[in-house]
Design an enzyme around this catalytic site. Structure first.
Site, short mmCIF file in Angstrom:
data_model
loop_
_atom_site.label_atom_id
_atom_site.label_comp_id
_atom_site.label_asym_id
_atom_site.label_seq_id
_atom_site.Cartn_x
_atom_site.Cartn_y
_atom_site.Cartn_z
N THR A 280 21.66 -0.35 -1.90
CA THR A 280 20.89 -1.67 -1.88
C THR A 280 21.40 -2.48 -0.05
OG1 THR A 280 22.44 -3.49 -2.15
CG2 THR A 280 20.97 -2.47 -3.81
N LEU B 272 31.03 -2.00 -11.46
CA LEU B 272 30.87 -2.70 -10.02
C LEU B 272 29.71 -2.98 -9.65
CD1 LEU B 272 33.56 -1.50 -9.25
CD2 LEU B 272 33.44 -3.87 -8.90
N THR C 102 32.83 -11.61 -13.29
CA THR C 102 32.94 -12.90 -12.86
C THR C 102 33.41 -14.65 -13.72
OG1 THR C 102 31.99 -14.03 -11.45
CG2 THR C 102 30.47 -13.51 -12.68
N ASP C 103 34.55 -15.27 -12.86
CA ASP C 103 34.84 -16.46 -13.81
C ASP C 103 32.85 -17.73 -13.90
OD1 ASP C 103 34.23 -16.78 -10.45
OD2 ASP C 103 35.45 -18.05 -10.86
N GLU C 104 31.86 -17.13 -12.45
CA GLU C 104 30.39 -18.16 -13.43
C GLU C 104 30.12 -18.14 -14.66
OE1 GLU C 104 28.02 -18.13 -9.88
OE2 GLU C 104 29.44 -17.90 -8.46
N TYR D 137 22.19 -15.67 -10.92
CA TYR D 137 23.34 -15.08 -11.00
C TYR D 137 24.25 -15.02 -12.17
CZ TYR D 137 28.07 -13.09 -9.57
OH TYR D 137 29.32 -12.54 -10.11
N LYS E 106 24.85 -12.43 -15.20
CA LYS E 106 26.42 -11.35 -15.95
C LYS E 106 26.90 -11.94 -17.00
CE LYS E 106 28.62 -9.32 -13.25
NZ LYS E 106 28.95 -8.08 -13.15
N LYS F 231 27.66 -14.53 2.52
CA LYS F 231 28.96 -15.06 1.50
C LYS F 231 30.00 -16.34 2.60
CE LYS F 231 27.82 -12.55 -2.10
NZ LYS F 231 28.59 -12.09 -3.30
P1 NAD Z 1 28.00 -6.53 -3.54
O1 NAD Z 1 27.21 -7.38 -3.49
O2 NAD Z 1 29.19 -6.70 -2.19
O3 NAD Z 1 27.95 -4.84 -3.54
C1 NAD Z 1 27.60 -4.55 -4.54
C2 NAD Z 1 27.37 -3.05 -4.79
O4 NAD Z 1 26.53 -2.35 -6.20
C3 NAD Z 1 26.05 -2.69 -3.26
O5 NAD Z 1 27.58 -1.38 -2.64
C4 NAD Z 1 25.57 -2.28 -3.80
O6 NAD Z 1 24.52 -1.30 -3.31
C5 NAD Z 1 25.45 -1.68 -5.46
N1 NAD Z 1 24.37 -1.94 -6.21
C6 NAD Z 1 23.19 -2.51 -6.28
N2 NAD Z 1 22.34 -2.08 -7.20
C7 NAD Z 1 22.31 -1.18 -7.81
C8 NAD Z 1 22.21 -0.29 -8.36
N3 NAD Z 1 20.53 -1.09 -9.11
N4 NAD Z 1 22.25 1.03 -8.60
C9 NAD Z 1 23.48 1.31 -7.76
N5 NAD Z 1 24.62 0.54 -7.56
C10 NAD Z 1 23.82 -0.79 -7.06
O7 NAD Z 1 28.85 -6.98 -5.02
P2 NAD Z 1 30.71 -7.59 -4.45
O8 NAD Z 1 31.04 -8.92 -4.44
O9 NAD Z 1 31.45 -6.23 -4.70
O10 NAD Z 1 31.15 -7.74 -6.20
C11 NAD Z 1 31.13 -6.28 -7.11
C12 NAD Z 1 30.88 -6.97 -8.79
O11 NAD Z 1 31.91 -7.84 -9.30
C13 NAD Z 1 29.72 -7.46 -9.15
O12 NAD Z 1 29.31 -6.91 -10.26
C14 NAD Z 1 29.73 -8.84 -9.19
O13 NAD Z 1 29.20 -9.43 -10.05
C15 NAD Z 1 31.28 -9.27 -9.03
N6 NAD Z 1 32.40 -10.49 -8.95
C16 NAD Z 1 32.44 -10.31 -7.22
C17 NAD Z 1 33.66 -11.29 -6.52
C18 NAD Z 1 33.24 -12.27 -5.58
O14 NAD Z 1 33.26 -12.87 -5.68
N7 NAD Z 1 32.45 -11.14 -4.96
C19 NAD Z 1 33.81 -12.32 -7.89
C20 NAD Z 1 33.85 -12.51 -9.37
C21 NAD Z 1 33.12 -11.02 -9.63
O1 DAU Z 2 33.36 -17.15 -8.61
C1 DAU Z 2 32.83 -15.47 -8.30
C2 DAU Z 2 31.85 -15.76 -7.90
O2 DAU Z 2 31.80 -15.48 -6.61
C3 DAU Z 2 31.10 -14.24 -7.09
O3 DAU Z 2 31.04 -13.47 -9.49
C4 DAU Z 2 29.98 -13.63 -6.16
O4 DAU Z 2 29.54 -12.32 -6.49
C5 DAU Z 2 30.20 -13.98 -5.36
O5 DAU Z 2 29.33 -14.16 -4.51
C6 DAU Z 2 30.55 -15.53 -5.90
O6 DAU Z 2 29.71 -16.57 -5.52
P1 DAU Z 2 30.12 -18.10 -4.56
O7 DAU Z 2 28.22 -19.30 -4.75
O8 DAU Z 2 30.95 -19.06 -5.22
O9 DAU Z 2 30.31 -17.76 -3.24
P2 DAU Z 2 29.18 -17.87 -1.76
O10 DAU Z 2 30.40 -17.53 -0.97
O11 DAU Z 2 27.82 -17.57 -1.37
O12 DAU Z 2 29.45 -19.22 -1.84
C7 DAU Z 2 31.08 -20.51 -2.01
C8 DAU Z 2 30.95 -21.03 -1.79
O13 DAU Z 2 30.48 -21.54 -0.54
C9 DAU Z 2 30.06 -22.26 -2.56
O14 DAU Z 2 30.32 -22.96 -2.75
C10 DAU Z 2 28.08 -22.39 -1.87
C11 DAU Z 2 29.50 -22.82 -0.19
N1 DAU Z 2 28.76 -21.94 1.00
C12 DAU Z 2 28.39 -20.87 0.67
C13 DAU Z 2 27.74 -20.59 1.71
C14 DAU Z 2 26.65 -18.96 1.95
C15 DAU Z 2 28.43 -23.17 1.48
O15 DAU Z 2 28.91 -24.15 1.50
N2 DAU Z 2 27.44 -22.53 2.68
C16 DAU Z 2 26.90 -21.21 2.74
O16 DAU Z 2 26.75 -20.99 3.95
#
Ligand code: NAD
Ligand code: DAU
Length: 351
Positions: free
Chosen positions: A38, A83, A132-134, A157, A161, A196
């Site tokens: 994606t 993931l 995720t913790d969310e 979201y 999850k 992000k």
């Molecule tokens: P990301 O959005 O960077 O990556 C997601 C990946 O999944 C991408 O490479 C995308 O191409 C692939 N994907 C999406 N839909 C798909 C499908 N239908 N089939 C195959 N592949 C598909 O996400 P991330 O931040 O690396 O998160 C990875 C995992 O960890 C997720 O499950 C997320 O919920 C979890 N997580 C993320 C965070 C965070 O802070 N980013 C924290 C805790 C948990």
């Molecule tokens: O807690 C784990 C989660 O953390 C993961 O499960 C999600 O996949 C990951 O995207 C992340 O979610 P958040 O919503 O916490 O992350 P984000 O970086 O989008 O936002 C972090 C904080 O910053 C949130 O309180 C919203 C705020 N924010 C975000 C953006 C993009 C802003 O203030 N301005 C912005 O432009």
């Protein structure tokens, strides 16, 4: 021991770190990275390991029942580390259906394929679900999320999850599928898509653009360096108790505003700007709908039972992260052109 491991979402932010760790650390494992690519999936994240003998990329969609069942037959997976997901809360607010399809339906398709492939013998098999913790909802000023905290997801979201976590547990209870789940706090580090907070702000600061802070900037997140998340997944995959859940967190809480102040100060130094210059870019914008106030993880189960701890202090992690983005301008530029530019303009047009 030789194993065939399917890692889904391995071209994304966290997945690419997990794939890299497993490919380099375990030459005896065959690592299959399944990703549909994606907007968030990027094979450039893996150019340092993609010619290794124990690595193979499979392009495909986790919601495609026939394709998923065919790769389980062809490659004889012993384990799945799942993931792949739609991961951005803001996108889930504008387009929830994609989150339902990928995060819920996709997870069930994988669970069914694993159940069918492994049904005669679950020995030495494992379905590891990365969550995720969310799912626990939003905290007030005190307290921490424990593995026993009741689920209370508040965005499309996190609700998707949470549903996937419930389904994984249901397959464990009903079919005795060997599973493990981890719920992690906010990750930061290299290769994170610049929608992000941290990579978006680094990119905007570099280009002297406004840094959009939702609401008053007083929401709190618990930040973990992505390599430490990958290390935790390694430990849980190898030593975690089947059927159990492990919380992973950075023990590192920041309000968004304090975090951005810190980031601005680091960027001023790296870009040789006058002290305080980048802070002037901070712009308060309309809050995220239903914005969760505070996340904070109690990771003591993981520390006490499996000996994992974060390896880095935030000061070091954020410097490394900024350095990576400044040294990898082409990676960022390839992303922020095209579709991303449209997404950004649309997302921030009314804020
Ligand atoms: P990301 O959005 O960077 O990556 C997601 C990946 O999944 C991408 O490479 C995308 O191409 C692939 N994907 C999406 N839909 C798909 C499908 N239908 N089939 C195959 N592949 C598909 O996400 P991330 O931040 O690396 O998160 C990875 C995992 O960890 C997720 O499950 C997320 O919920 C979890 N997580 C993320 C965070 C965070 O802070 N980013 C924290 C805790 C948990
Ligand atoms: O807690 C784990 C989660 O953390 C993961 O499960 C999600 O996949 C990951 O995207 C992340 O979610 P958040 O919503 O916490 O992350 P984000 O970086 O989008 O936002 C972090 C904080 O910053 C949130 O309180 C919203 C705020 N924010 C975000 C953006 C993009 C802003 O203030 N301005 C912005 O432009």
């Amino acid at each position: 021991m030789k194993k065939n491991i399917l890692i889904t979402g391995g071209a994304g932010f966290i997945g690419s770190h997990v794939v890299r760790l497993f490919v380099n650390k375990y030459p005896e494992y065959n690592i299959y990275n399944l990703d549909v690519l994606t907007y968030a999936g990027n094979l450039e994240n893996l150019t340092d390991i993609d010619t290794k003998e124990n690595y193979k990329f499979l392009k495909g969609d986790i919601t495609d029942i026939e394709f998923i069942s065919s790769i389980f037959k062809k490659y004889n997976f012993d384990a799945v580390i799942h993931l792949a997901a739609e991961s951005h809360v803001d996108r889930s607010i504008t387009n929830p259906m994609e989150f339902i399809n990928t995060n819920i339906v996709g997870t069930v398709v994988l669970l069914n394929a694993a159940k069918d492939a492994w049904k005669d013998n679950f020995n030495d098999k494992l379905f590891y679900h990365v969550s995720t913790d969310e799912v626990y909802g939003s905290l007030g000023e005190t307290g921490f999320f424990l593995e026993t905290t009741p689920y209370d997801p508040k965005s499309p979201y996190s609700a998707s999850k949470a549903s996937s976590d419930h389904l994984v547990r249901a397959y464990n209870n009903t079919y005795k599928m060997p599973v493990v789940i981890s719920n992690c706090s906010n990750n930061y580090g290299s290769h994170q898509f610049p929608e992000k907070l941290i990579p978006l702000s680094i990119n905007n600061i570099k280009n002297n653009k406004a840094i959009p802070i939702y609401g008053k900037g007083d929401n709190i997140r618990d930040w973990l360096f992505v390599n430490d998340h990958a290390r935790a997944i390694d430990v849980i995959f190898h030593k975690g108790k089947q059927g159990d859940t492990y919380n992973i967190g950075g023990i590192n809480e920041w309000t968004n505003l304090d975090l951005i102040h810190k980031l601005c100060d680091v960027m001023d130094k790296k870009l040789s700007r006058e002290a305080g210059a980048s802070r002037k870019l901070i712009t308060f914008v309309t809050d995220r709908a239903g914005h969760d106030k505070r996340y904070a993880i109690d990771a003591s189960k993981l520390r006490n039972e499996l000996g994992w701890e974060p390896s880095l202090q935030f000061e070091e992690g954020i410097e490394k992260t900024v350095d990576w983005y400044l040294e990898n301008e082409t990676w960022v530029e390839n992303i922020v052109s095209g579709d991303y530019a449209k997404y950004y303009d649309n997302m921030y047009k009314d804020r």
